[in-house]
Design a protein around this motif. Structure first.
Motif, short mmCIF file in Angstrom:
data_model
loop_
_atom_site.label_atom_id
_atom_site.label_comp_id
_atom_site.label_asym_id
_atom_site.label_seq_id
_atom_site.Cartn_x
_atom_site.Cartn_y
_atom_site.Cartn_z
N ILE A 31 34.05 42.83 31.73
CA ILE A 31 33.83 44.19 31.22
C ILE A 31 34.05 45.21 32.34
O ILE A 31 34.69 46.26 32.14
N SER A 32 33.53 44.92 33.53
CA SER A 32 33.70 45.87 34.65
C SER A 32 35.18 46.09 34.94
O SER A 32 35.63 47.22 35.14
N LEU A 33 35.92 45.00 34.95
CA LEU A 33 37.35 45.11 35.25
C LEU A 33 38.08 45.88 34.14
O LEU A 33 38.85 46.81 34.41
N ALA A 34 37.82 45.53 32.88
CA ALA A 34 38.51 46.18 31.76
C ALA A 34 38.21 47.67 31.74
O ALA A 34 39.08 48.50 31.46
N MET A 82 29.79 38.76 23.52
CA MET A 82 30.25 39.99 24.15
C MET A 82 29.11 40.51 25.05
O MET A 82 27.99 40.66 24.58
N GLY A 83 29.40 40.76 26.31
CA GLY A 83 28.35 41.17 27.26
C GLY A 83 27.95 40.02 28.18
O GLY A 83 27.32 40.22 29.20
N GLY A 84 28.32 38.80 27.77
CA GLY A 84 28.07 37.63 28.63
C GLY A 84 26.59 37.46 28.95
O GLY A 84 25.71 37.78 28.13
N SER A 85 26.30 36.98 30.13
CA SER A 85 24.93 36.63 30.48
C SER A 85 24.02 37.85 30.62
O SER A 85 22.81 37.71 30.66
N SER A 86 24.62 39.06 30.66
CA SER A 86 23.76 40.25 30.78
C SER A 86 22.80 40.35 29.60
O SER A 86 21.71 40.91 29.74
#
Ligand SMILES: Cc1cc2nc3c(=O)[nH]c(=O)nc-3n(C[C@H](O)[C@H](O)[C@H](O)COP(=O)(O)OP(=O)(O)OC[C@H]3O[C@@H](n4cnc5c(N)ncnc54)[C@H](O)[C@@H]3O)c2cc1C
Length: 542
Positions: A31-34, A82-86
């Motif tokens: 997400i940070s990269l996108a 979506m959001g992964g482990s966060s």
């Protein structure tokens, strides 16, 4: 352009999607990269195995076996959504907000240390500092300083390490979960250059026959669709366990898997060891009132913060120790006879609060006494006291340790024989802790304990005495090191730009690239590296 969130289950089997950059995994790194690439003309395809909410069938793709030290069941240790482990971050940070602990690595963590095998990043901390600043804005924890003096306010000030050469107070910030779990996914949904494909599990990476370039990525859905994505550049951001798994599974052209020509993929798995051991019995009843900085999360400049203690870099070098921080947890411990104070004091006859020291449970008027040596008599008194009233309790600080592990090639992620719903080999995690890890924690406690005693905090009691880690030692869901960064292909899977050695268009984002892990929780470094990678990719496409 018609870009949005798409359900991969609507894609036709056999279809080929095209993009400039294909990112695998929409967790913290992806997400940070996108998001950083949103401001460009590049066509980005973000493939996420999960949907917008967790479901048990998709989550089961994360299952695996722990064949080393006991560890969390692997399907609970990271999240396919979506959001992964966060989405699983769990620290209450005030109000009804939940967040994650954030801190950059220390400058010493990037250095080669002759007492830490395989240590040294290909660059120093100064390379990452501007990206740490940007990462803090992304995580919502600016102003960007981590200097303790910039955050002092009222009673929130360092009372313990002012006069110590060996120990310093360090600051942690807390970032809000909602940014990665909700806000940023929505932003990406509205972005013009990004296609987010949900329920899209990457099953394999296909390279050219020479193996030096990725040609396509194979994608599947649990409903049975199969298609491919062709891009100019690919970034794996599937987390510290799934990313090495994907490289190992992609073994059509290279039998050992991609990037694994030197048998490094999956090795060097590191966690942060979390354990409670060691105790300080305060000398003065009002000590707890003067250490609020270390005990409570406080909102300062609009950011939730707390302080911890760590050894100075001079002490780490002198003692040849791994980096470690310690949080002081105020606790009530039974049996003050075993943990005497330095001075003889009369106990209050009434129940006292944490700030007051002893809680005289059920009794009172009992002398708290004790300087340590009259053991036999004390044992007798203790027995009578226990039978009559139950053991009294003493308010103490327990040291909650969080420490770096040495990079160890035998601590590793490998492929097992069991298969997942796609028929692909599941992972086995062989997590190891070395004698050096434990010795370092023990010695750190001694140095810290001595400094706290000299600072007049109280008496230190060492509790980690054996060579084995305490039974309750656990990790923090920090999966680092499995595709480590090194300029030399024989010592690392990715180079200093996070590009897989030997493959011109394959990159990795996430904690698997960390060559060493310091003690800082990984997210701020994951975000900083993703931002740095976005700058690098932009330059590549110019
Ligand atoms: C309970 C918990 C608490 C934590 N607390 C903290 C904390 O306080 N501070 C901190 O710094 N860190 C914390 N962490 C760790 C932190 O969340 C991770 O280090 C971070 O999320 C790693 O980012 P990532 O993008 O590499 O992986 P993830 O965030 O796990 O994202 C990986 C993504 O890849 C997707 N994916 C996986 N395989 C595939 C595939 N084959 N195809 C397509 N997509 C795939 C997954 O579905 C997931 O969305 C915590 C973790 C947990 C579980």
């Amino acid at each position: 352009m018609i870009f949005m969130n798409l359900d991969a289950q609507l894609c036709e089997t056999g279809a080929t999607l095209h993009a400039d950059i294909c990112i695998v995994g929409a967790g913290v790194a992806g997400i940070s990269l996108a998001r950083e690439l949103m401001a460009t003309d590049l066509k980005v395809c973000l493939l996420e195995s999960g949907g917008t909410a967790t479901d048990t069938v998709t989550q089961a793709l994360c299952a695996g076996e722990n064949i080393g030290l006991p560890y969390y069941p692997l399907d609970t240790a990271r999240v396919r959504v979506m959001g992964g482990s966060s989405v699983k971050w769990e620290v209450p940070i005030g109000g009804d907000r939940i967040g994650a602990r954030l801190r950059p690595l220390d400058p010493i963590d990037f250095e080669y240390r002759d007492w830490v095998p395989y240590s040294g990043w290909p660059f120093s901390s100064s390379e990452l500092n501007p990206y740490y600043n940007r990462a803090q804005v992304i995580c919502g924890v600016d102003p960007v300083s981590f200097k303790v003096e910039d955050w002092e306010m009222g009673e929130f000030r360092p009372s313990l390490s002012r006069n110590s050469e060996d120990v310093e107070t360090i600051l942690y910030k807390f970032g809000e979960r909602e940014r990665f779990s909700t806000e940023y996914p929505k932003e990406l949904e509205g972005s013009e250059n990004t296609t987010v494909l949900l329920n899209a599990s990457v099953l394999g990476i296909e390279t050219s026959r020479a193996g030096d370039e990725v040609e396509r990525i194979h994608v599947g859905t649990l409903s049975g669709k199969r298609f491919q994505v062709k891009a100019r550049t690919y970034v794996l951001a599937a987390g510290g366990i799934e990313t090495p798994r994907l490289l190992l599974l992609s073994n059509r052209q290279q039998s050992a898997g991609l990037g694994n020509q030197h048998d490094l993929v999956g090795r060097f798995f590191m966690e942060h060891l979390h354990l409670w051991a060691g105790m300080v019995v305060p000398d003065h009843p009002n000590t707890f009132a003067t250490t609020t900085m270390y005990n409570d999360v406080k909102a300062i400049h609009g950011v939730a913060v707390i302080a911890k203690l760590a050894l100075t870099r001079e002490a780490l070098r002198r003692e040849k120790l791994l980096n470690q921080n310690v949080q002081l947890i105020p606790c009530l411990r039974e049996d003050p006879f075993r943990y005497p104070r330095r001075k003889i004091k009369k106990a209050s006859t009434s129940r006292m609060s944490l700030a007051g020291g002893v809680v005289a449970a059920g009794g009172g008027g009992f002398r708290e006494v004790i300087t340590g040596s009259r053991d036999l008599a004390l044992r007798g008194i203790r027995q009578i006291r226990k039978k009559t009233f139950g053991l009294p309790k003493r308010a103490v600080y327990v040291l909650a340790n969080m420490t770096e592990q040495i990079p160890n090639p035998d601590s590793r992620v490998i492929l097992g024989e069991k298969l997942d719903a796609f028929g692909q080999r599941r992972v086995q995690l062989d997590w190891r802790i070395t004698a050096q890890d434990i010795n370092s924690i023990r010695r750190t406690q001694q140095v810290l304990g001595k400094a706290l005693e000299q600072a007049g905090l109280g008496r230190f009691f060492q509790e980690l005495l054996e060579d084995e880690p305490p039974r309750k030692t656990h990790g923090g869901y920090h999966h680092m090191g499995t595709t480590r960064m090194h300029s030399d292909p024989k010592q690392g899977v990715v180079d200093a730009n996070c590009r897989v050695h030997g493959i011109s268009n394959l990159y990795i984002a996430g904690p698997s690239v960390f060559p060493t892990g310091g003690y800082a929780n990984p997210v701020l470094t994951v975000v900083a590296l993703a931002v740095r990678l976005s700058d690098h990719l932009r330059r590549q496409f110019m």
